[in-house]
Design an enzyme around this catalytic site. Structure first.
Site, PDB file in Angstrom:
ATOM      1  N   THR A 122       0.879  -1.221  -0.090  1.00 19.43           N
ATOM      2  CA  THR A 122       0.145   0.062   0.113  1.00 19.43           C
ATOM      3  C   THR A 122       0.829   1.253   0.166  1.00 19.43           C
ATOM      4  O   THR A 122       0.438   2.281  -0.134  1.00 19.43           O
ATOM      5  CB  THR A 122      -0.935   0.085   1.132  1.00 19.43           C
ATOM      6  OG1 THR A 122      -0.370  -0.156   2.407  1.00 19.43           O
ATOM      7  CG2 THR A 122      -1.907  -0.966   1.162  1.00 19.43           C
ATOM      8  N   GLN A 131       6.062   3.085  -3.309  1.00 18.20           N
ATOM      9  CA  GLN A 131       6.867   2.280  -4.015  1.00 18.20           C
ATOM     10  C   GLN A 131       6.435   1.021  -4.013  1.00 18.20           C
ATOM     11  O   GLN A 131       6.445   0.187  -5.416  1.00 18.20           O
ATOM     12  CB  GLN A 131       8.142   1.950  -3.073  1.00 18.20           C
ATOM     13  CG  GLN A 131       9.257   3.445  -2.965  1.00 18.20           C
ATOM     14  CD  GLN A 131       9.857   3.771  -4.397  1.00 18.20           C
ATOM     15  OE1 GLN A 131      10.288   2.828  -4.995  1.00 18.20           O
ATOM     16  NE2 GLN A 131       9.581   4.835  -4.888  1.00 18.20           N
ATOM     17  N   LYS A 177      -3.880  -2.751   7.244  1.00 22.96           N
ATOM     18  CA  LYS A 177      -4.656  -2.450   5.976  1.00 22.96           C
ATOM     19  C   LYS A 177      -5.216  -3.843   5.678  1.00 22.96           C
ATOM     20  O   LYS A 177      -6.147  -4.099   4.517  1.00 22.96           O
ATOM     21  CB  LYS A 177      -3.802  -2.008   5.143  1.00 22.96           C
ATOM     22  CG  LYS A 177      -3.196  -0.526   5.235  1.00 22.96           C
ATOM     23  CD  LYS A 177      -4.153   0.615   4.792  1.00 22.96           C
ATOM     24  CE  LYS A 177      -3.505   1.850   5.183  1.00 22.96           C
ATOM     25  NZ  LYS A 177      -2.527   2.311   4.227  1.00 22.96           N
ATOM     26  N   GLU A 179      32.036  -5.168  -8.034  1.00 21.81           N
ATOM     27  CA  GLU A 179      32.362  -4.014  -7.449  1.00 21.81           C
ATOM     28  C   GLU A 179      33.359  -3.915  -6.255  1.00 21.81           C
ATOM     29  O   GLU A 179      33.498  -4.933  -5.930  1.00 21.81           O
ATOM     30  CB  GLU A 179      31.007  -2.938  -7.427  1.00 21.81           C
ATOM     31  CG  GLU A 179      30.369  -3.290  -6.052  1.00 21.81           C
ATOM     32  CD  GLU A 179      29.183  -2.271  -6.004  1.00 21.81           C
ATOM     33  OE1 GLU A 179      28.515  -1.895  -6.988  1.00 21.81           O
ATOM     34  OE2 GLU A 179      28.546  -2.247  -5.163  1.00 21.81           O
ATOM     35  N   HIS A 219      26.769   2.433  -2.376  1.00 21.81           N
ATOM     36  CA  HIS A 219      26.513   1.115  -1.846  1.00 21.81           C
ATOM     37  C   HIS A 219      27.295   1.108  -0.355  1.00 21.81           C
ATOM     38  O   HIS A 219      28.568   1.383  -0.201  1.00 21.81           O
ATOM     39  CB  HIS A 219      26.952   0.195  -2.609  1.00 21.81           C
ATOM     40  CG  HIS A 219      25.868  -0.116  -3.871  1.00 21.81           C
ATOM     41  ND1 HIS A 219      26.413  -0.768  -4.867  1.00 21.81           N
ATOM     42  CD2 HIS A 219      24.625   0.226  -3.934  1.00 21.81           C
ATOM     43  CE1 HIS A 219      25.343  -1.041  -5.736  1.00 21.81           C
ATOM     44  NE2 HIS A 219      24.282  -0.068  -5.157  1.00 21.81           N
TER      45      HIS A 219
END
Lengths: 290, 385
Positions: free
Chosen positions: A17, A20, A43, A209, A247
């Site tokens: 809800t 996003q 909800k 990375e 990050h």
């Protein structure tokens, strides 16, 4: 076939809800993913995007037969949401949320592993089994179905590489964003192991990375256990030591976790590492032909 | 968040870890007063958040309050690795017999805490590991079960620490673990842990780094954050919710996603240029955020060209284009901008920019097709080709 998720995956969205959660739930449904419900405490009983909303994950699993969950709840509550999903018996949990306290991640990791579940992320773009199921926030239009698996610590770089591959007419099987945090639920090695066993996947692209030693571990695994070719990319050659590059996990600490070390480890076991995302796609093309 | 030594020591003392007597001073006069109180023989320690401050002249010994005053006058305002000295921690001098090391960190590979002990100290832990591999030991602590005595015994034995210190060091390791867990720290470290000539074991230095993501649960620690230690531009970027790291090149980088931002920096380097920064506008950036990002890049006067490299997933290229157009309308942008837009709403974005360039006659926006091409162009422009 594909790995982690496929057309039989039935997923709920925790935080459906919220803005996003709702936005991405709609996109996942449009892609054809079986989103069977949502959870937002307080909800329960309502409906969003045509699927029922529950107060608890347990109720959602009982009510829908869901076996996967995507988590969009804010960082302060995301650890709690993952624990709830594990306790409710959810098999695959994809945590999109960025910024979860690392102590929560440590506890959650131990719980997930103790219960034998799969946690992808946190701080990841999700998982895409092309044309079958999509749990997360990846842009579906850049992918095409095929036999290259992608596993990556970075969202946008994954998109870039997939986009380059698609343009060269090379499709993907499953694309896994394992996340940019220090403590993540699924490592490169675990995903490589799954790709090795997957019939659809013929070649794997590994996008790493700076920070940590997951890529080095992956190199060891590739040398010993991988029969399928792997092509690499490592971001952060120019990253300075001691600085976090966006990050939480992208940091060179105590001389460990440099791009050079990772590229070297991969090269030593015969993995070609592209210097640019374009070069990665070209190497893949060459390898698939040969 | 890295805490200052004086702040960390306060936490250590609260948990019963012995430290030397000392106080914080903000000017030479205060240094003199504290030195008098401590009996004249003191050590002045610059409170800057960088490693290796001793070697850089940031730690000095004084034998009298007057000498401390004179030294302090030189030390206040000196710059250590880019950090200006504004606080001095004044401590009693210890007569040191031996230096050792104890510390905890989060261990990514084992998903737990690493307890590291060494019977030598005073240099950084990597150097100890390299020079004295037989004097250093580590054990992994599972966060589910916590720290147990046998684990401490194991590292004490393995580090070849003289047995006479084991009991006292154990009494330090236990509260240090408490500090780690209680404060959600990424690192707690005592280096050196000293044995004094009169046989006391004391934390001569103290490090405590807290997980930034957990600071909301520790408001008392959040208050201690020293913003004077953060690069001015990085601070402004943080307030605006942008990930920004200052580098020393002249090509400003704006990209979306941490990996993409790093890859953009790397490409610039491969083409023979130097990135001026890392800047990640994040996923789904609005035009407002894009405009702010341009503003932040322009605060750095060494920037000769901006390379904006966007791959739209959640981020929409038309939104990015609007942000850049707003930036051009609202501020003076004295450097050329290389723009690469791909992915979601790429066509719309490119069209908006194309029309804007045509309408305003702006020659400084270079629209490119790929990130590889963009990096090349940015490097050419920075070199003035």
């Amino acid at each position: 076939m594909a790995i982690i998720i496929d057309e039989n995956t039935r997923a709920i969205v925790q935080g459906i809800t919220g803005s996003q959660g709702r936005f991405h739930a709609e996109r996942m449904i449009a892609y054809g993913t079986k989103i069977v419900g949502g959870v937002t405490p307080g909800k329960g009983g309502s409906e969003v995007l045509g699927v029922p909303v529950f107060d608890t994950v347990k109720e959602a699993v009982e009510g829908t037969g869901a076996n996967a969950s995507v988590i969009f709840v804010p960082a302060a509550f995301a650890g709690d949401a993952i624990m709830e999903a594990v306790d409710a018996g959810v098999e695959v949990i994809v945590a999109i949320t960025e910024g979860i306290p690392v102590y929560d991640e440590l506890k959650v990791y131990k719980k997930v592993k103790a219960e034998g579940r799969i946690l992808i992320g946190p701080n990841c773009p999700g998982v895409m089994s092309v044309e079958k199921s999509h749990l997360g926030i990846m842009p579906p239009q850049i992918f095409s179905e095929g036999n290259v698996g992608i596993v990556s610590r970075s969202g946008t770089l994954t998109y870039q590489v997939a986009y380059n591959l698609t343009k060269l007419g090379i499709g993907q099987s499953t694309v896994v964003g394992i996340g940019g945090d220090r403590i993540i639920g699924t490592s490169f090695v675990e995903v490589l192991e799954m790709f090795e066993k997957d019939d659809q996947t013929e070649l794997v692209v590994l996008i790493g990375e700076i920070g940590g030693t997951d890529e080095e571990e992956a190199a060891k695994f590739i040398e010993k256990k991988m029969s399928k070719p792997v092509v690499g990319y490592i971001a952060g050659i120019t990253a300075p030591p001691g600085k976090r590059m966006g990050h939480a996990g992208a940091i060179i600490e105590g001389g460990k976790g440099t791009a050079e070390s990772k590229i070297k480890a991969l090269n030593e076991v015969g993995v070609e590492v592209g210097r640019t995302p374009m070069e990665v796609a070209e190497i893949v093309k060459r390898k698939l032909k040969g | 968040m890295r805490m200052h030594e004086y702040q960390a020591k306060q936490v250590f003392r609260q948990h019963g870890i012995p430290t030397a007597r000392g106080e914080l001073a903000l000017n030479p006069e205060q240094v003199r007063k504290i030195a008098e109180k401590l009996g004249g023989k003191v050590v002045l320690k610059s409170q800057v958040l960088v490693g290796g401050r001793g070697k850089a002249g940031g730690i000095k010994l004084a034998n009298s309050a007057d000498e401390a005053y004179e030294l302090a006058k030189q030390m206040f305002g000196m710059v250590i690795k880019g950090h200006r000295v504004e606080k001095l921690y004044v401590e009693e001098q210890l007569e040191i017999d031996r230096e050792m090391y104890v510390g905890f960190t989060i261990d990514r590979a084992s998903k737990g805490f690493a307890l590291i002990v060494s019977s030598v100290g005073g240099m950084d832990i990597e150097e100890i590991a390299e020079k004295h591999p037989d004097r250093i030991a580590r054990v992994t602590v599972d966060p589910t079960y916590g720290l147990w005595d046998y684990q401490i015994r194991e590292v004490l034995y393995k580090s070849n620490m003289p047995r006479e210190y084991h009991k006292e060091v154990t009494r330090i390791i236990k509260p240090l673990y408490g500090i780690l867990v209680h404060n959600e720290a990424e690192l707690t470290e005592i280096n050196p842990l000293v044995v004094t000539r009169d046989g006391r074991i004391i934390a001569a230095d103290a490090r405590l780094n807290i997980d930034d993501n957990a600071l909301y649960r520790h408001p008392e620690l959040k208050e201690l954050k020293d913003y004077t230690e953060v690069d001015q531009t990085e601070r402004i970027a943080e307030e605006k919710g942008l990930n920004f790291v200052k580098l020393d090149g002249n090509i400003g980088v704006i990209a979306n996603g941490a990996g993409m931002s790093m890859a953009t920096m790397d490409l610039i380097y491969l083409e023979g240029g130097k990135p001026a920064n890392f800047l990640d506008v994040g996923g789904g950036a609005s035009s407002e955020v894009v405009k702010e990002a341009v503003g932040i890049i322009l605060m750095d006067e060494s920037v000769k060209v901006i390379f904006m490299n966007i791959f739209g997933g959640i981020t929409r290229c038309d939104e990015v284009a609007k942000g850049l157009i707003t930036a051009f309308s609202e501020m003076e942008i004295p450097v050329p901008v290389v723009l690469r837009l791909a992915g979601t709403n790429e066509e719309e974005g490119r069209k908006l920019i194309g029309e804007f360039i045509k309408e305003k006659g702006i020659g400084s926006i270079h629209l490119v097709e790929t990130m590889e091409e963009g990096a090349k162009k940015a490097v050419e422009l920075a070199k003035g080709v």
